[in-house]
Design a protein around this motif. Structure first.
Motif, PDB file in Angstrom:
ATOM      1  N   GLY A  71     -17.467  36.327 140.599  1.00 24.77           N
ATOM      2  CA  GLY A  71     -16.738  35.667 139.517  1.00 24.77           C
ATOM      3  C   GLY A  71     -15.532  36.445 139.020  1.00 24.77           C
ATOM      4  O   GLY A  71     -14.700  35.896 138.310  1.00 24.77           O
ATOM      5  N   CYS A  72     -15.402  37.703 139.421  1.00 24.58           N
ATOM      6  CA  CYS A  72     -14.275  38.495 138.933  1.00 24.58           C
ATOM      7  C   CYS A  72     -12.991  38.095 139.668  1.00 24.58           C
ATOM      8  O   CYS A  72     -12.944  38.098 140.884  1.00 24.58           O
ATOM      9  CB  CYS A  72     -14.527  39.984 139.129  1.00 24.58           C
ATOM     10  SG  CYS A  72     -13.113  40.978 138.601  1.00 24.58           S
ATOM     11  N   GLU A  73     -11.977  37.766 138.883  1.00 26.06           N
ATOM     12  CA  GLU A  73     -10.723  37.292 139.483  1.00 26.06           C
ATOM     13  C   GLU A  73     -10.006  38.385 140.267  1.00 26.06           C
ATOM     14  O   GLU A  73      -9.207  38.102 141.141  1.00 26.06           O
ATOM     15  CB  GLU A  73      -9.776  36.783 138.380  1.00 26.06           C
ATOM     16  CG  GLU A  73     -10.210  35.473 137.763  1.00 26.06           C
ATOM     17  CD  GLU A  73      -9.231  35.072 136.668  1.00 26.06           C
ATOM     18  OE1 GLU A  73      -8.189  34.491 137.005  1.00 26.06           O
ATOM     19  OE2 GLU A  73      -9.513  35.351 135.498  1.00 26.06           O
ATOM     20  N   ILE A  74     -10.281  39.630 139.896  1.00 25.20           N
ATOM     21  CA  ILE A  74      -9.599  40.714 140.602  1.00 25.20           C
ATOM     22  C   ILE A  74     -10.567  41.503 141.491  1.00 25.20           C
ATOM     23  O   ILE A  74     -10.291  42.631 141.900  1.00 25.20           O
ATOM     24  CB  ILE A  74      -8.830  41.644 139.632  1.00 25.20           C
ATOM     25  CG1 ILE A  74      -9.776  42.257 138.599  1.00 25.20           C
ATOM     26  CG2 ILE A  74      -7.699  40.882 138.932  1.00 25.20           C
ATOM     27  CD1 ILE A  74      -9.082  43.323 137.744  1.00 25.20           C
ATOM     28  N   HIS A  75     -11.695  40.871 141.811  1.00 31.88           N
ATOM     29  CA  HIS A  75     -12.636  41.398 142.801  1.00 31.88           C
ATOM     30  C   HIS A  75     -13.067  42.828 142.516  1.00 31.88           C
ATOM     31  O   HIS A  75     -12.984  43.696 143.378  1.00 31.88           O
ATOM     32  CB  HIS A  75     -12.031  41.296 144.215  1.00 31.88           C
ATOM     33  CG  HIS A  75     -11.480  39.947 144.506  1.00 31.88           C
ATOM     34  ND1 HIS A  75     -10.190  39.742 144.913  1.00 31.88           N
ATOM     35  CD2 HIS A  75     -12.037  38.719 144.411  1.00 31.88           C
ATOM     36  CE1 HIS A  75      -9.963  38.449 145.065  1.00 31.88           C
ATOM     37  NE2 HIS A  75     -11.073  37.807 144.773  1.00 31.88           N
ATOM     38  N   ASP A  76     -13.531  43.033 141.313  1.00 33.33           N
ATOM     39  CA  ASP A  76     -13.897  44.383 140.894  1.00 33.33           C
ATOM     40  C   ASP A  76     -14.959  45.037 141.779  1.00 33.33           C
ATOM     41  O   ASP A  76     -15.882  44.378 142.262  1.00 33.33           O
ATOM     42  CB  ASP A  76     -14.418  44.333 139.442  1.00 33.33           C
ATOM     43  CG  ASP A  76     -13.373  44.818 138.458  1.00 33.33           C
ATOM     44  OD1 ASP A  76     -12.614  45.732 138.837  1.00 33.33           O
ATOM     45  OD2 ASP A  76     -13.322  44.288 137.336  1.00 33.33           O
ATOM     46  N   ASN A  77     -14.772  46.339 141.934  1.00 34.72           N
ATOM     47  CA  ASN A  77     -15.757  47.167 142.631  1.00 34.72           C
ATOM     48  C   ASN A  77     -17.018  47.210 141.773  1.00 34.72           C
ATOM     49  O   ASN A  77     -16.949  47.562 140.593  1.00 34.72           O
ATOM     50  CB  ASN A  77     -15.161  48.575 142.797  1.00 34.72           C
ATOM     51  CG  ASN A  77     -16.049  49.485 143.616  1.00 34.72           C
ATOM     52  OD1 ASN A  77     -17.277  49.318 143.656  1.00 34.72           O
ATOM     53  ND2 ASN A  77     -15.431  50.452 144.264  1.00 34.72           N
ATOM     54  N   ILE A  81     -12.728  47.607 136.821  1.00 31.93           N
ATOM     55  CA  ILE A  81     -11.602  47.952 135.959  1.00 31.93           C
ATOM     56  C   ILE A  81     -11.374  46.910 134.874  1.00 31.93           C
ATOM     57  O   ILE A  81     -10.689  47.168 133.912  1.00 31.93           O
ATOM     58  CB  ILE A  81     -10.296  48.185 136.758  1.00 31.93           C
ATOM     59  CG1 ILE A  81      -9.922  46.961 137.572  1.00 31.93           C
ATOM     60  CG2 ILE A  81     -10.406  49.423 137.620  1.00 31.93           C
ATOM     61  CD1 ILE A  81      -8.524  47.045 138.181  1.00 31.93           C
ATOM     62  N   CYS A  82     -11.898  45.704 135.039  1.00 31.00           N
ATOM     63  CA  CYS A  82     -11.615  44.716 133.994  1.00 31.00           C
ATOM     64  C   CYS A  82     -12.712  44.746 132.923  1.00 31.00           C
ATOM     65  O   CYS A  82     -13.866  45.021 133.198  1.00 31.00           O
ATOM     66  CB  CYS A  82     -11.390  43.321 134.583  1.00 31.00           C
ATOM     67  SG  CYS A  82     -12.822  42.300 134.803  1.00 31.00           S
ATOM     68  N   ARG A  83     -12.291  44.499 131.720  1.00 27.15           N
ATOM     69  CA  ARG A  83     -13.213  44.634 130.597  1.00 27.15           C
ATOM     70  C   ARG A  83     -14.330  43.594 130.664  1.00 27.15           C
ATOM     71  O   ARG A  83     -15.472  43.858 130.312  1.00 27.15           O
ATOM     72  CB  ARG A  83     -12.447  44.492 129.275  1.00 27.15           C
ATOM     73  CG  ARG A  83     -13.243  45.102 128.120  1.00 27.15           C
ATOM     74  CD  ARG A  83     -12.672  44.770 126.781  1.00 27.15           C
ATOM     75  NE  ARG A  83     -11.320  45.296 126.609  1.00 27.15           N
ATOM     76  CZ  ARG A  83     -10.627  45.129 125.474  1.00 27.15           C
ATOM     77  NH1 ARG A  83     -11.140  44.469 124.475  1.00 27.15           N
ATOM     78  NH2 ARG A  83      -9.403  45.610 125.376  1.00 27.15           N
ATOM     79  N   HIS A  84     -13.975  42.443 131.164  1.00 30.72           N
ATOM     80  CA  HIS A  84     -14.952  41.367 131.288  1.00 30.72           C
ATOM     81  C   HIS A  84     -16.140  41.803 132.151  1.00 30.72           C
ATOM     82  O   HIS A  84     -17.300  41.607 131.784  1.00 30.72           O
ATOM     83  CB  HIS A  84     -14.263  40.138 131.893  1.00 30.72           C
ATOM     84  CG  HIS A  84     -15.115  38.914 131.873  1.00 30.72           C
ATOM     85  ND1 HIS A  84     -15.452  38.235 133.014  1.00 30.72           N
ATOM     86  CD2 HIS A  84     -15.712  38.264 130.848  1.00 30.72           C
ATOM     87  CE1 HIS A  84     -16.215  37.210 132.699  1.00 30.72           C
ATOM     88  NE2 HIS A  84     -16.384  37.197 131.385  1.00 30.72           N
ATOM     89  N   CYS A  85     -15.844  42.412 133.281  1.00 34.73           N
ATOM     90  CA  CYS A  85     -16.910  42.880 134.166  1.00 34.73           C
ATOM     91  C   CYS A  85     -17.729  43.988 133.521  1.00 34.73           C
ATOM     92  O   CYS A  85     -18.951  44.036 133.661  1.00 34.73           O
ATOM     93  CB  CYS A  85     -16.338  43.377 135.490  1.00 34.73           C
ATOM     94  SG  CYS A  85     -15.895  42.032 136.596  1.00 34.73           S
ATOM     95  N   ARG A  86     -17.029  44.876 132.845  1.00 37.73           N
ATOM     96  CA  ARG A  86     -17.765  45.982 132.206  1.00 37.73           C
ATOM     97  C   ARG A  86     -18.747  45.437 131.156  1.00 37.73           C
ATOM     98  O   ARG A  86     -19.882  45.901 131.063  1.00 37.73           O
ATOM     99  CB  ARG A  86     -16.766  46.967 131.590  1.00 37.73           C
ATOM    100  CG  ARG A  86     -16.033  47.782 132.660  1.00 37.73           C
ATOM    101  CD  ARG A  86     -15.436  49.058 132.083  1.00 37.73           C
ATOM    102  NE  ARG A  86     -14.423  48.785 131.074  1.00 37.73           N
ATOM    103  CZ  ARG A  86     -13.100  48.741 131.326  1.00 37.73           C
ATOM    104  NH1 ARG A  86     -12.655  48.957 132.554  1.00 37.73           N
ATOM    105  NH2 ARG A  86     -12.250  48.500 130.366  1.00 37.73           N
TER     106      ARG A  86
HETATM  107 ZN   LIG Z   1     -13.711  42.229 136.812  1.00 34.81          ZN
END
Ligand SMILES: [Zn+2]
Length: 495
Positions: free
Chosen positions: A98-104, A109-114
């Motif tokens: 679901g992460c638009e920037i394909h987080d590791n 790096i995106c706050r949403h994922c964190r």
């Molecule tokens: Zn993310």
């Protein structure tokens, strides 16, 4: 084999934290390249003519973990080379679903994922990308904006979530962040406005960028690759210096060095396998098609700065085949053999690919195109018939003989007339063609000889493809012609 779908399972799999956490995309490409290098064989299969020039330089750039640029004229397979880099990416790459920037999953790096990881822990869902999905390409044009490339603040997102406008949760991501953990290619880099180049540089250098005045922190992990026309790239003021500075390697591409290499590329790329008919494109036809591009690249009437794309011989060859196909269908022939006449009929596939200089403009694209074909025919003819005495054939025309070889004429109907030209058919053994070969094969070969004589102005031919005597020249000059040096250089000087 089922792939782990949650962070907890991922940890226990081959995609462990120790392996993935610091595996930046440039390290990944580098490691996969080293494996390929150790295995030996081709690094970029299907790329012809770059093995000793462009490929080693790209390999070095990758080993150096550089962002790099390919500098070359149009039609030198620059985009293709950049796209081929996907073959050096991992087959599957896990990211936070679901992460638009394909987080590791181990270093989002995106706050949403964190935030999600705090809530869900090991249950955080994982998804995967293929190499193709990790390649983002953009053709630079002057109207590309920061919003396109990097992103924009989305006020609706902000209002809905109750976020500060400058919060990264309100960013609508552009192409570059979406290429996070992948390869981002910008074609024709100098066409990018200076302001956008600055934005690009800031992201590369600091991971910071300002969107509408708001500072946004995006420490992206992207392999940046570019392409450009060399003159545009080196022109003063086209590329901002700090950006140029961050491009580790400049690699020059080039056109095929030999006619043989060009033929190999054209053969690979042109669509010539047609259903329904048995098709043969004789080697001399392939050589002529390729030499049109070689001749065009040296012609003063054609703009050197934009070059003559390899797409010229490729689309020319497709049209040659189509013209031959059309003839075969009309005459109900089972075997299609391409002729030189088919190349003249393929002019529409040639003229559009020539950027003419003033002198060329004055003469017109059609005229320039025809002259290129003629010079290509002359050179190819010399390869087969240099030093062969064609006096008897020329004489037949001088004595009033005429023959029409329309490109739509069926093979059977013209073969008999061709046999009537004294001394012609036995010369075809130089091309490994004899009376046992099929009619289309013999006609194509015989027509090549006549076109060659015409290209050397020894016999005449008009627009209706009627071959006749050449323009009358005084006897003395005619006799000395054989001893003269050929007006066209032999093949070995083309390297
Ligand atoms: Zn993310």
């Amino acid at each position: 084999m089922s792939e782990p779908r949650t962070l907890g399972d991922l940890r226990k799999s081959a995609f462990s934290e120790s392996r993935l956490q610091d595996r930046h995309v440039k390290d990944e490409i580098r490691e996969n390249l080293m494996v390929k290098l150790r295995q030996g064989g081709s690094i970029f299969p299907g790329v012809v003519g770059y093995d000793d020039s462009v490929v080693p330089q790209i390999v070095n750039a990758i080993l150096s973990r550089h962002n790099f640029i390919l500098l070359g004229l149009r039609g030198q397979a620059k985009s293709r080379m950049l796209r081929a880099l996907t073959s050096l990416l991992d087959a599957r790459m896990p990211y936070i679903a679901g992460c638009e920037i394909h987080d590791n999953p181990y270093a989002p790096i995106c706050r949403h994922c964190r935030q999600r990881m705090v809530e869900l822990g090991d249950a955080t869902p994982i998804a995967y990308l293929t190499p193709e999905e990790r390649y983002v390409e953009k053709l630079a044009t002057p109207d590309v904006t920061i919003a396109d490339l990097i992103g924009d603040i989305d006020p609706i997102k902000a209002a809905r979530g109750g976020h500060e406008l400058s919060s990264e949760l309100t960013v609508h991501y552009g192409l570059l962040p979406r290429a996070n953990r992948g390869i981002f290619a910008i074609n024709e880099l100098p066409d990018l406005a200076g302001k956008i180049q600055v934005g690009l540089f800031n992201i590369m250098q600091e991971g910071d960028v300002q969107i509408k005045g708001y500072p946004i922190r995006l420490p992206l992990d992207v392999a940046l690759v570019f392409s450009a026309n060399p003159e545009d790239y080196t022109a003063r003021g086209k590329i901002i210096t700090p950006l140029k500075d961050r491009i580790g390697s400049e690699i020059r591409t080039h056109y095929p060095a030999t006619v043989e290499e060009g033929m190999a590329i054209t053969c690979q790329e042109a669509w010539t396998r047609r259903n329904g008919t048995q098709l043969h494109v004789p080697k001399y036809v392939q050589e002529v098609v390729e030499r049109i591009a070689f001749a065009a690249r040296e012609d003063k009437k054609i703009d050197k700065r934009s070059g003559v794309s390899q797409r010229l011989p490729i689309s020319c060859m497709e049209n040659v085949v189509s013209n031959a196909e059309r003839r075969a269908i009309r005459h109900n022939e089972d075997l299609v053999v391409a002729r030189i006449g088919d190349i003249y009929a393929a002019l529409p596939a040639i003229t559009g690919k020539l950027e003419l200089e003033y002198e060329g403009e004055m003469k017109g694209a059609d005229h320039v195109g025809r002259e290129l074909i003629r010079s290509a025919v002359a050179k190819t003819y010399d390869d087969y018939f240099s030093g062969v005495n064609m006096q008897q054939v020329v004489q037949w025309f001088d004595l009033g003989g005429e023959i029409q070889l329309s490109d739509s004429a069926g093979a059977e109907e013209v073969l008999e007339s061709l046999k009537g030209i004294q001394g012609l058919m036995e010369k075809l053994d130089k091309m490994n063609v004899n009376s046992k070969d099929s009619a289309p094969t013999q006609v194509s070969a015989a027509e090549f000889v006549l076109e060659g004589l015409h290209a050397h102005k020894r016999i005449g031919r008009n627009e209706e493809r009627l071959f006749s005597a050449g323009e009358k020249t005084p006897k003395k000059q005619e006799r000395s012609y054989e001893g003269e040096e050929h007006p066209y250089r032999p093949r070995r000087t083309i390297n």
